[in-house]
Design a protein around this motif. Structure first.
Motif, mmCIF file in Angstrom:
data_model
loop_
_atom_site.group_PDB
_atom_site.id
_atom_site.type_symbol
_atom_site.label_atom_id
_atom_site.label_comp_id
_atom_site.label_asym_id
_atom_site.label_seq_id
_atom_site.Cartn_x
_atom_site.Cartn_y
_atom_site.Cartn_z
ATOM 1 N N UNK A 105 0.862 -1.179 0.000
ATOM 2 C CA UNK A 105 0.000 0.000 0.000
ATOM 3 C C UNK A 105 0.896 1.225 0.000
ATOM 4 N N UNK A 106 0.285 2.392 -0.143
ATOM 5 C CA UNK A 106 1.087 3.614 -0.122
ATOM 6 C C UNK A 106 1.588 3.868 1.294
ATOM 7 N N UNK A 107 2.884 3.730 1.484
ATOM 8 C CA UNK A 107 3.474 3.838 2.818
ATOM 9 C C UNK A 107 3.249 5.189 3.480
ATOM 10 N N UNK A 108 3.165 6.228 2.675
ATOM 11 C CA UNK A 108 3.155 7.574 3.250
ATOM 12 C C UNK A 108 1.751 8.100 3.532
ATOM 13 N N UNK A 109 0.726 7.306 3.194
ATOM 14 C CA UNK A 109 -0.623 7.740 3.526
ATOM 15 C C UNK A 109 -0.992 7.205 4.904
ATOM 16 N N UNK A 110 -1.999 7.829 5.529
ATOM 17 C CA UNK A 110 -2.466 7.302 6.810
ATOM 18 C C UNK A 110 -3.518 6.231 6.536
ATOM 19 N N UNK A 113 -6.717 7.772 5.409
ATOM 20 C CA UNK A 113 -6.667 8.320 4.044
ATOM 21 C C UNK A 113 -6.755 7.227 2.986
ATOM 22 N N UNK A 145 0.676 6.419 9.795
ATOM 23 C CA UNK A 145 1.034 6.108 8.414
ATOM 24 C C UNK A 145 1.185 4.601 8.221
ATOM 25 N N UNK B 13 -0.327 14.151 -1.452
ATOM 26 C CA UNK B 13 0.182 13.810 -0.118
ATOM 27 C C UNK B 13 1.487 13.030 -0.234
ATOM 28 N N UNK B 14 1.518 12.087 -1.185
ATOM 29 C CA UNK B 14 2.741 11.299 -1.355
ATOM 30 C C UNK B 14 3.914 12.211 -1.708
ATOM 31 N N UNK B 17 4.852 14.424 1.413
ATOM 32 C CA UNK B 17 5.426 13.733 2.568
ATOM 33 C C UNK B 17 6.773 13.104 2.263
ATOM 34 N N UNK B 212 0.404 -2.487 -6.566
ATOM 35 C CA UNK B 212 -0.533 -1.416 -6.219
ATOM 36 C C UNK B 212 -1.537 -1.202 -7.360
#
Lengths: 336, 374
Positions: A105-110, A113, A145, B13-14, B17, B212
């Motif tokens: 998954x996108x590591x930098x999203x919470x 989110x 995150x 956001x990506x 961050x 993904x």
């Protein structure tokens, strides 16, 4: 409805009257010259946990991905809730939820989110996000995150994302691979709860204990084919021998292996022990399958005394799915 | 609409961050501008510094020194204390020229004057020795020219020659452009290319590898929504990064901005979209994320040198010109440069805009053909 399913946990799918929510007929997939799924047929009944069990490379993932519409079958078809996965893929996608084996998954999203993002992909109404994540034991991670989650938490998030649109069928591809025992148990509870909430679950695994604990029916796969399909209890009783006796012999004539001439003679004589149905020699251990454990054990010890054999690592156990698999394929589940 | 907004937000956001990437994508071009703009284009305007030594000390040698003094705009000379030390400085490159008036210079000239009057000799008699640094070709050339002009002047004075034909220089370039003015649009063009082309190719290929994209493919999300969100987020992100570097270049480093901001912004957006589309093609063609990087590098590296980023495209050899004129980076850097340096309007840069637009259209068609979720 829910209570009925709960009380019937051991045998929730009562015979043929249960409706088939997934229909698979003649499903075939080829890669180059290799046929990795060889024309398989099965039904998944509404409300059951359907386990696909087999070693790596058995074709479990490819089978699941063809039903999910991610791969095109070369032959045959799959229908989910009556929709064909090729011609009505858009409909299929609305009624299924998918956790892929190797999704990152996108590591930098919470957590919140990413869940909201996946929820936005569906046209059908989605479930409220916070209660969903709380039910996946991620309530205190909402604003954390993804990269800070543990392996178990990531898998639970992946399941949350798979059910955010309350699908009828949930596909879980090896959901506990690589998790520690505690995290596996937590995940098992969640899977059982989903089934109790009325979802149909297709679960692939190469852990026989997982299949036995979770699955209402197990589809045993090997080399792209179905070798057996039944409830765990029926599969084990199909061995016609409830127990197994395992032992080793010290290095010497008899321990040299099944192909050794003296070992062959030994096997013939072991087979005459009372109650013994079948004999296997694998990984330097002898395995006697028996339907009369106590008599066979007494017989074995008497035989050893008489022959002057020193048995080591002697143990008895009930027969497992592993034994079923070995009987069906001649190979161990764990062999690659 | 909802998935489009959510995906755009997620991508922003990506970006936001990922501090490290954010820092380097801004830091790198700024450092480039600083280094190239400051060290290569400093305001001395091609002046040559050096020493003179008068070993003669005659009236004639003083005349030569006076003539050299008149050339001080290009030739900044001081008297050398010691010949060897001066030559040493020349070798180290701190000074570029050493002019020596040898002993006996005045006498030779006097003798020549007498000779010339009697019409015996027609070759110059007095000579100046000029040491120069061949490794600094352009500076050496100006030094030699200035010295020659000084010598010429003395010769004319000696023979009481008055010229009948003269050159009247009139500068046509009203703008005084420095190397900084040249390099800022070039660096911005380079940044737009690498952020979009390498960024898209690398990220999409890696998302595909990590599953993904497959996970998204199992939902009703349409590829067109996914791509539209990617484009929006990158346009906002990479566009504003390019703008920040432009603003820094203009207001902090002092690069000139003589044209329309709107047109400049138009080129930034057009370039961003065109290179993003090329990035999508590479992402579609690359089989693994490991190969996407090198392929993107293979595409962008030659463009870096051929596309007028560091040197004018007119410096390219003639046989390269057709290639130079075909590649998109040339038109982006030229467009930006024309708007900033010369203040060109759309009437003068429409060809650049049109070619970039053509690349954009063709690349998007190709990208949509080769795009795959897995």
């Amino acid at each position: 409805m829910e209570t009925a399913q709960k009380t019937e946990r051991q045998h929730p799918v009562g015979g043929s009257e249960a409706e088939a929510i997934i229909e698979v007929r003649g499903l075939t997939k080829r890669y180059g010259g290799d046929t990795v799924v060889k024309g398989i047929d099965f039904d998944v009944k509404r409300g059951e946990i359907f386990g696909l069990l087999g070693p790596n490379g058995a074709g479990k993932t490819t089978t699941m991905e063809m039903i999910e519409g991610l791969r095109r079958p070369d032959d045959g078809y799959a229908r989910v809730a009556g929709y064909d996965t090729r011609s009505q893929l858009a409909k299929v996608k609305e009624v299924i939820g998918v956790q892929l084996q190797a999704t990152s998954l996108f590591d930098l999203l919470t957590v919140r989110e990413i869940t909201r993002m996946y929820a936005s992909f569906y046209n059908t109404p989605t479930v409220p996000i916070e209660p969903l994540l709380e039910s996946m034991i991620l309530g205190d991670k909402l604003n954390g995150r993804v990269k800070h989650l543990s392996g178990g938490q990531k898998q639970r998030l992946a399941i949350a994302l798979a059910i955010v649109h309350s699908p009828q069928v949930v596909f879980l591809d090896e959901p506990t691979t690589g998790l520690d025992p505690q995290a596996r148990r937590t995940l098992w509870d969640i899977v059982l709860r989903l089934r109790d909430e009325g979802k149909t679950i297709v679960l692939s695994t190469h852990y026989m204990d997982e299949a036995r604990i979770l699955a209402d029916r197990i589809c045993l796969m090997d080399q792209g084919k179905i070798v057996a399909l039944d409830t765990p209890a029926n599969l084990i009783s199909s061995l016609a021998s409830e127990s197994a006796i395992e032992f080793r012999l010290p290095a010497g004539d008899h321990a040299a292996g099944a192909d050794h001439p003296s070992a062959e003679r030994l096997a013939e004589r072991l087979e005459t022990i009372d109650g013994v149905r079948r004999i296997e020699f694998r990984k330097e251990s002898w395995v006697l399958y028996t339907d009369a454990l106590q008599r066979s054990l007494t017989g074995l010890i008497a035989f050893a005394e008489q022959e002057g054999l020193a048995l080591t690592d002697l143990q008895t156990r009930t027969a497992t799915l592993e034994d079923v698999f070995i009987q069906m394929t001649g190979r161990s589940l764990r062999e690659e | 609409m909802k998935p489009y907004i959510q995906l755009t937000l997620a991508q922003l956001r990506l970006f936001g961050r990922n501090r490290q990437v954010l820092f380097w994508t801004l830091f790198f071009p700024v450092v480039f501008i600083f280094m190239l703009g400051t060290f290569m284009g400093n305001g001395s305007g091609g002046a040559v510094e050096g020493y003179w030594i008068d070993e003669d000390g005659s009236e004639r040698s003083a005349q030569v020194l006076a003539a050299l003094e008149e050339q001080k705009a290009v030739l900044k000379l001081e008297q050398a204390k010691d010949r060897e030390a001066a030559l040493e400085e020349l070798r180290h490159g701190t000074k570029q020229v050493l002019i020596i008036i040898p002993a006996g210079f005045g006498d030779t000239v006097e003798a020549a004057v007498t000779g010339q009057h009697s019409g015996v000799s027609d070759s110059p008699a007095g000579s100046l020795t000029v040491y120069y640094d061949q490794t600094q070709a352009s500076k050496s050339m100006s030094a030699l020219n200035a010295a020659a002009q000084a010598a010429d002047e003395v010769s004319k004075a000696v023979v009481e020659y008055s010229p009948v034909v003269a050159v009247e220089p009139v500068g046509v370039q009203s703008l005084n452009l420095t190397f900084l003015d040249f390099i800022v649009p070039g660096i911005v063009a380079m940044m737009i290319m690498s952020n979009n082309l390498n960024g898209v190719a690398g990220q999409i290929a890696s998302w595909r590898e990590r599953g993904i994209l497959r996970r998204m493919q199992s939902t009703p999300l349409r590829p067109s929504t996914f791509i539209a969100a990617q484009i929006t987020a990158r346009l906002l992100m990479n566009g504003s990064q390019a703008l920040i570097v432009l603003l820094l270049g203009i207001f902090v480093f002092g690069a000139q901005m003589n044209g329309s901001w709107l047109l400049l912004l138009g080129f930034v957006l057009l370039g961003t979209l065109a290179f993003m589309a090329i990035g999508f093609i590479i992402a579609g063609l690359a089989r693994t994320p490991e190969s996407a990087g090198p392929i993107a590098g293979f595409v962008s590296f030659p463009l870096l040198f051929l596309g007028g980023i560091f040197f004018p495209v007119s410096d390219m050899p003639a046989f390269m010109q057709p290639i130079v004129k075909a590649i998109p980076i040339t038109h982006l850097s030229t467009g930006l440069r024309q708007v900033m340096n010369v203040g060109a309007g759309i009437g003068e840069v429409w060809v650049e805009a049109l070619v970039l637009g053509g690349w954009l259209a063709a690349a998007f068609i190709a990208a949509s053909l080769v795009f795959k979720w897995e």
